[in-house]
Enzyme design. Sequence first.
Site, PDB file in Angstrom:
ATOM      1  N   GLU A  42       0.754  -1.301  -0.153  1.00  0.00           N
ATOM      2  CA  GLU A  42      -0.075  -0.024   0.059  1.00  0.00           C
ATOM      3  C   GLU A  42       1.032   1.332   0.099  1.00  0.00           C
ATOM      4  O   GLU A  42       1.931   1.346   0.812  1.00  0.00           O
ATOM      5  CB  GLU A  42      -0.806   0.004   1.185  1.00  0.00           C
ATOM      6  N   ASP A  71       9.839   4.304  -6.764  1.00  0.00           N
ATOM      7  CA  ASP A  71       8.483   5.018  -6.890  1.00  0.00           C
ATOM      8  C   ASP A  71       8.929   6.203  -7.752  1.00  0.00           C
ATOM      9  O   ASP A  71       9.773   7.123  -7.567  1.00  0.00           O
ATOM     10  CB  ASP A  71       8.076   5.649  -5.328  1.00  0.00           C
ATOM     11  N   LYS A 175      16.873   5.324 -23.858  1.00  0.00           N
ATOM     12  CA  LYS A 175      15.839   6.162 -22.793  1.00  0.00           C
ATOM     13  C   LYS A 175      16.735   5.847 -21.624  1.00  0.00           C
ATOM     14  O   LYS A 175      16.797   6.849 -20.595  1.00  0.00           O
ATOM     15  CB  LYS A 175      14.529   5.027 -22.856  1.00  0.00           C
TER      16      LYS A 175
HETATM   17  P1  ITT Z   1       5.198  -0.698  -8.216  1.00  0.00           P
HETATM   18  O1  ITT Z   1       4.642   0.176  -7.532  1.00  0.00           O
HETATM   19  O2  ITT Z   1       4.935  -1.996  -8.294  1.00  0.00           O
HETATM   20  O3  ITT Z   1       6.820  -0.513  -8.673  1.00  0.00           O
HETATM   21  P2  ITT Z   1       3.822   1.089 -10.264  1.00  0.00           P
HETATM   22  O4  ITT Z   1       3.630   1.049 -11.543  1.00  0.00           O
HETATM   23  O5  ITT Z   1       2.584   0.966  -9.296  1.00  0.00           O
HETATM   24  O6  ITT Z   1       4.544  -0.354  -9.781  1.00  0.00           O
HETATM   25  P3  ITT Z   1       4.779   3.711  -9.229  1.00  0.00           P
HETATM   26  O7  ITT Z   1       3.595   3.492  -7.930  1.00  0.00           O
HETATM   27  O8  ITT Z   1       5.903   3.992  -8.873  1.00  0.00           O
HETATM   28  O9  ITT Z   1       4.728   2.119  -9.587  1.00  0.00           O
HETATM   29  O10 ITT Z   1       3.840   4.270 -10.267  1.00  0.00           O
HETATM   30  C1  ITT Z   1       4.717   4.811 -11.438  1.00  0.00           C
HETATM   31  C2  ITT Z   1       3.840   5.190 -12.465  1.00  0.00           C
HETATM   32  O11 ITT Z   1       4.295   6.398 -13.098  1.00  0.00           O
HETATM   33  C3  ITT Z   1       3.784   4.360 -13.781  1.00  0.00           C
HETATM   34  O12 ITT Z   1       2.732   3.363 -13.532  1.00  0.00           O
HETATM   35  C4  ITT Z   1       3.638   5.179 -14.939  1.00  0.00           C
HETATM   36  O13 ITT Z   1       2.292   5.331 -15.096  1.00  0.00           O
HETATM   37  C5  ITT Z   1       4.729   6.079 -14.535  1.00  0.00           C
HETATM   38  N1  ITT Z   1       6.076   6.140 -14.982  1.00  0.00           N
HETATM   39  C6  ITT Z   1       7.045   6.157 -13.926  1.00  0.00           C
HETATM   40  N2  ITT Z   1       8.238   5.629 -14.751  1.00  0.00           N
HETATM   41  C7  ITT Z   1       7.956   5.849 -16.079  1.00  0.00           C
HETATM   42  C8  ITT Z   1       8.596   5.633 -17.203  1.00  0.00           C
HETATM   43  O14 ITT Z   1       9.636   5.369 -17.232  1.00  0.00           O
HETATM   44  N3  ITT Z   1       7.962   5.770 -18.230  1.00  0.00           N
HETATM   45  C9  ITT Z   1       6.653   6.061 -18.549  1.00  0.00           C
HETATM   46  N4  ITT Z   1       5.646   6.320 -17.227  1.00  0.00           N
HETATM   47  C10 ITT Z   1       6.326   5.999 -16.057  1.00  0.00           C
END
Ligand code: ITT
Length: 193
Positions: A42, A71, A175
């Site tokens: 969470e 994050d 990237k």
């Molecule tokens: P975990 O918590 O399990 O790691 P999550 O996808 O829920 O996975 P986050 O809460 O950190 O992770 O949310 C990150 C979001 O931000 C991700 O789902 C994308 O929408 C965006 N994001 C982060 N890094 C990115 C990237 O390199 N390219 C595009 N979008 C990205």
Amino acid sequence: MDCKIVAATNNKNKLREFKEILSPLGYQIVSLKDLGIEIEVEETGKTFEENSMLKAKAILEATGMASLADDSGLEVDALGGEPGIYSARYCEGSDADRVAFLLDKMKDVPDGKRSARFVSAITLMFTDGDIVTARGTCEGKIAHEPAGKNGFGYDPIFFVESYGKTFAELSPEQKNMISHRGNALSELQRQLI
Ligand code: ITT
């Protein structure tokens, strides 16, 4: 140091980028799936750093292994920093739905005011309690429409001036060289030397 690290993520694209960036440096990245573990941590923190720490701690406790958490999210200046830590939950549906939602919010914002940045907060937590943290950013602009098929999330609308392309139009190597996650992991590496 112990080179075997569990990636504290359920996001397969983050996992792929962790491996692309850290494997050449000699780290063995193990996924939660490899370990047969299913955990949804969470994210109750108010900052990227707090949430990153929460994920790393939960996964270390569940696995007994050193854990690496990210994050991350997109901060759009014209939207007061939204979606920020809520990037993954900005609206229901798929990545494409969230891209469309953001583009709609930006529809009246002129070219000169579309600045944005990706942010990544990384936490590496060791079994002896040691913690190393790092933050990386990448500056860009929100495009008017999606372009490119690579990457994930908001990559198709994140336009990077230096390449004249969106993140989704770059190769994974391109990237990773400039991305928020690449920059955060380089900073982490510097701290580990
Ligand atoms: P975990 O918590 O399990 O790691 P999550 O996808 O829920 O996975 P986050 O809460 O950190 O992770 O949310 C990150 C979001 O931000 C991700 O789902 C994308 O929408 C965006 N994001 C982060 N890094 C990115 C990237 O390199 N390219 C595009 N979008 C990205």
